[in-house]
Design a protein around this motif. Structure first.
Motif, PDB file in Angstrom:
ATOM      1  N   LEU A  21       0.861  -1.205   0.119  1.00  0.00           N
ATOM      2  CA  LEU A  21       0.000   0.072  -0.053  1.00  0.00           C
ATOM      3  C   LEU A  21       0.737   1.412   0.042  1.00  0.00           C
ATOM      4  N   GLN A  22       2.178   1.193   0.587  1.00  0.00           N
ATOM      5  CA  GLN A  22       2.925   2.320   0.504  1.00  0.00           C
ATOM      6  C   GLN A  22       3.632   2.772  -0.849  1.00  0.00           C
ATOM      7  N   PRO A  23       3.640   3.882  -1.213  1.00  0.00           N
ATOM      8  CA  PRO A  23       4.328   4.033  -2.666  1.00  0.00           C
ATOM      9  C   PRO A  23       5.642   3.810  -2.592  1.00  0.00           C
ATOM     10  N   LYS A  24       6.348   3.454  -3.582  1.00  0.00           N
ATOM     11  CA  LYS A  24       7.695   3.360  -3.727  1.00  0.00           C
ATOM     12  C   LYS A  24       8.398   4.836  -3.645  1.00  0.00           C
ATOM     13  N   ILE A  25       9.405   5.364  -2.825  1.00  0.00           N
ATOM     14  CA  ILE A  25       9.936   6.677  -2.886  1.00  0.00           C
ATOM     15  C   ILE A  25      11.446   6.554  -3.267  1.00  0.00           C
ATOM     16  N   SER A  26      11.681   7.246  -4.342  1.00  0.00           N
ATOM     17  CA  SER A  26      13.230   7.287  -4.678  1.00  0.00           C
ATOM     18  C   SER A  26      14.081   7.837  -3.669  1.00  0.00           C
ATOM     19  N   LYS A  27      15.371   7.480  -3.758  1.00  0.00           N
ATOM     20  CA  LYS A  27      16.431   7.791  -2.786  1.00  0.00           C
ATOM     21  C   LYS A  27      16.738   9.336  -2.896  1.00  0.00           C
ATOM     22  N   VAL A  28      16.515   9.657  -3.944  1.00  0.00           N
ATOM     23  CA  VAL A  28      16.696  11.413  -4.268  1.00  0.00           C
ATOM     24  C   VAL A  28      15.550  12.209  -3.427  1.00  0.00           C
ATOM     25  N   ASP A  29      14.581  11.665  -3.259  1.00  0.00           N
ATOM     26  CA  ASP A  29      13.376  12.141  -2.539  1.00  0.00           C
ATOM     27  C   ASP A  29      13.526  12.110  -1.325  1.00  0.00           C
ATOM     28  N   VAL A  30      14.045  10.853  -0.767  1.00  0.00           N
ATOM     29  CA  VAL A  30      14.458  10.679   0.729  1.00  0.00           C
ATOM     30  C   VAL A  30      15.593  11.638   1.099  1.00  0.00           C
ATOM     31  N   LEU A  31      16.646  11.758   0.433  1.00  0.00           N
ATOM     32  CA  LEU A  31      17.859  12.752   0.644  1.00  0.00           C
ATOM     33  C   LEU A  31      17.310  14.458   0.695  1.00  0.00           C
ATOM     34  N   ALA A  32      16.313  14.549  -0.461  1.00  0.00           N
ATOM     35  CA  ALA A  32      15.764  15.971  -0.418  1.00  0.00           C
ATOM     36  C   ALA A  32      14.657  16.271   0.886  1.00  0.00           C
ATOM     37  N   LYS A  33      14.191  15.147   1.530  1.00  0.00           N
ATOM     38  CA  LYS A  33      13.455  15.469   2.496  1.00  0.00           C
ATOM     39  C   LYS A  33      14.317  15.617   3.729  1.00  0.00           C
ATOM     40  N   LYS A  34      15.182  14.679   3.691  1.00  0.00           N
ATOM     41  CA  LYS A  34      16.278  14.991   5.053  1.00  0.00           C
ATOM     42  C   LYS A  34      16.837  16.144   5.092  1.00  0.00           C
ATOM     43  N   LYS A  35      17.272  16.574   3.873  1.00  0.00           N
ATOM     44  CA  LYS A  35      17.936  17.976   3.977  1.00  0.00           C
ATOM     45  C   LYS A  35      17.043  19.160   4.362  1.00  0.00           C
ATOM     46  N   LYS A  36      15.817  18.949   3.847  1.00  0.00           N
ATOM     47  CA  LYS A  36      14.889  20.039   4.178  1.00  0.00           C
ATOM     48  C   LYS A  36      14.547  19.793   5.654  1.00  0.00           C
ATOM     49  N   LYS A  37      14.519  18.867   6.340  1.00  0.00           N
ATOM     50  CA  LYS A  37      14.393  18.602   7.553  1.00  0.00           C
ATOM     51  C   LYS A  37      15.349  19.157   8.517  1.00  0.00           C
ATOM     52  N   ASP A  38      16.628  18.996   7.903  1.00  0.00           N
ATOM     53  CA  ASP A  38      17.910  19.592   8.598  1.00  0.00           C
ATOM     54  C   ASP A  38      17.941  20.985   8.531  1.00  0.00           C
ATOM     55  N   ALA A  39      17.721  21.398   7.476  1.00  0.00           N
ATOM     56  CA  ALA A  39      17.585  23.048   7.307  1.00  0.00           C
ATOM     57  C   ALA A  39      16.480  23.730   8.305  1.00  0.00           C
ATOM     58  N   ARG A  40      15.457  22.917   8.636  1.00  0.00           N
ATOM     59  CA  ARG A  40      14.396  23.451   9.477  1.00  0.00           C
ATOM     60  C   ARG A  40      14.811  23.378  11.104  1.00  0.00           C
ATOM     61  N   GLY A  41      15.923  22.652  11.488  1.00  0.00           N
ATOM     62  CA  GLY A  41      16.109  22.256  12.836  1.00  0.00           C
ATOM     63  C   GLY A  41      16.624  23.511  13.478  1.00  0.00           C
ATOM     64  N   ASP A  42      17.071  23.345  14.984  1.00  0.00           N
ATOM     65  CA  ASP A  42      17.756  24.059  15.581  1.00  0.00           C
ATOM     66  C   ASP A  42      19.095  24.399  15.324  1.00  0.00           C
ATOM     67  N   MET A  43      19.804  23.175  14.926  1.00  0.00           N
ATOM     68  CA  MET A  43      21.280  23.140  14.665  1.00  0.00           C
ATOM     69  C   MET A  43      21.458  23.998  13.352  1.00  0.00           C
ATOM     70  N   ALA A  44      20.622  24.064  12.489  1.00  0.00           N
ATOM     71  CA  ALA A  44      20.617  24.754  11.334  1.00  0.00           C
ATOM     72  C   ALA A  44      20.670  26.343  11.338  1.00  0.00           C
ATOM     73  N   LYS A  45      19.807  26.597  12.397  1.00  0.00           N
ATOM     74  CA  LYS A  45      19.993  27.887  12.760  1.00  0.00           C
ATOM     75  C   LYS A  45      20.975  28.533  13.378  1.00  0.00           C
ATOM     76  N   SER A  46      21.438  27.813  14.166  1.00  0.00           N
ATOM     77  CA  SER A  46      22.669  28.322  15.006  1.00  0.00           C
ATOM     78  C   SER A  46      24.039  28.054  14.133  1.00  0.00           C
ATOM     79  N   GLY A  47      23.997  27.397  13.222  1.00  0.00           N
ATOM     80  CA  GLY A  47      25.127  27.265  12.120  1.00  0.00           C
ATOM     81  C   GLY A  47      25.910  26.029  12.362  1.00  0.00           C
ATOM     82  N   ALA A  48      25.414  24.983  13.290  1.00  0.00           N
ATOM     83  CA  ALA A  48      26.140  23.695  13.650  1.00  0.00           C
ATOM     84  C   ALA A  48      26.214  22.909  12.345  1.00  0.00           C
ATOM     85  N   THR A  49      24.926  22.894  11.678  1.00  0.00           N
ATOM     86  CA  THR A  49      25.119  21.884  10.617  1.00  0.00           C
ATOM     87  C   THR A  49      25.908  22.174   9.415  1.00  0.00           C
ATOM     88  N   ALA A  50      25.948  23.669   9.188  1.00  0.00           N
ATOM     89  CA  ALA A  50      26.881  24.225   8.153  1.00  0.00           C
ATOM     90  C   ALA A  50      28.423  23.854   8.386  1.00  0.00           C
TER      91      ALA A  50
END
Length: 101
Positions: A21-50
């Motif tokens: 029932l779950q649609p197959k998600i490409s690895k590119v989409d998974v990576l983009a989703k992970k980057k988007k999630k990381d960019a929204r976190g507190d670590m990204a706002k403080s500059g720790a991720t960069a």
């Protein structure tokens, strides 16, 4: 005879699971989703991720330069820039011997 009364397939294995029932998600989409999630976190706002990404890239570059100078490896995927190569050649005894020739 009524069709549902006999239960002819009672020993047959039931269909189960929700995997289909779950649609197959490409690895590119998974990576983009992970980057988007990381960019929204507190670590990204403080500059720790960069800062962590910068340290990771610098470490990869240093290891690539060391492998090219000391081991003589020809790397294609990870390449060091000229500044890193010069730094490693200056510190490496193998690099100095190779540079003198």
């Amino acid at each position: 005879m009524v069709q549902g009364a006999a239960k002819l397939n009672k020993n047959k294995q039931e269909k189960g699971g929700r995997r289909h029932l779950q649609p197959k998600i490409s690895k590119v989409d998974v990576l983009a989703k992970k980057k988007k999630k990381d960019a929204r976190g507190d670590m990204a706002k403080s500059g720790a991720t960069a800062a962590a990404r910068k340290v990771t890239l610098r470490t990869e570059s240093n290891l690539a330069a060391k492998a090219q100078v000391d081991g003589g490896a020809q790397l294609t995927i990870v390449q060091a820039n000229a500044q890193t190569m010069a730094k490693v050649r200056g510190k490496s005894a193998v690099g100095l011997a190779a540079a003198k020739k």
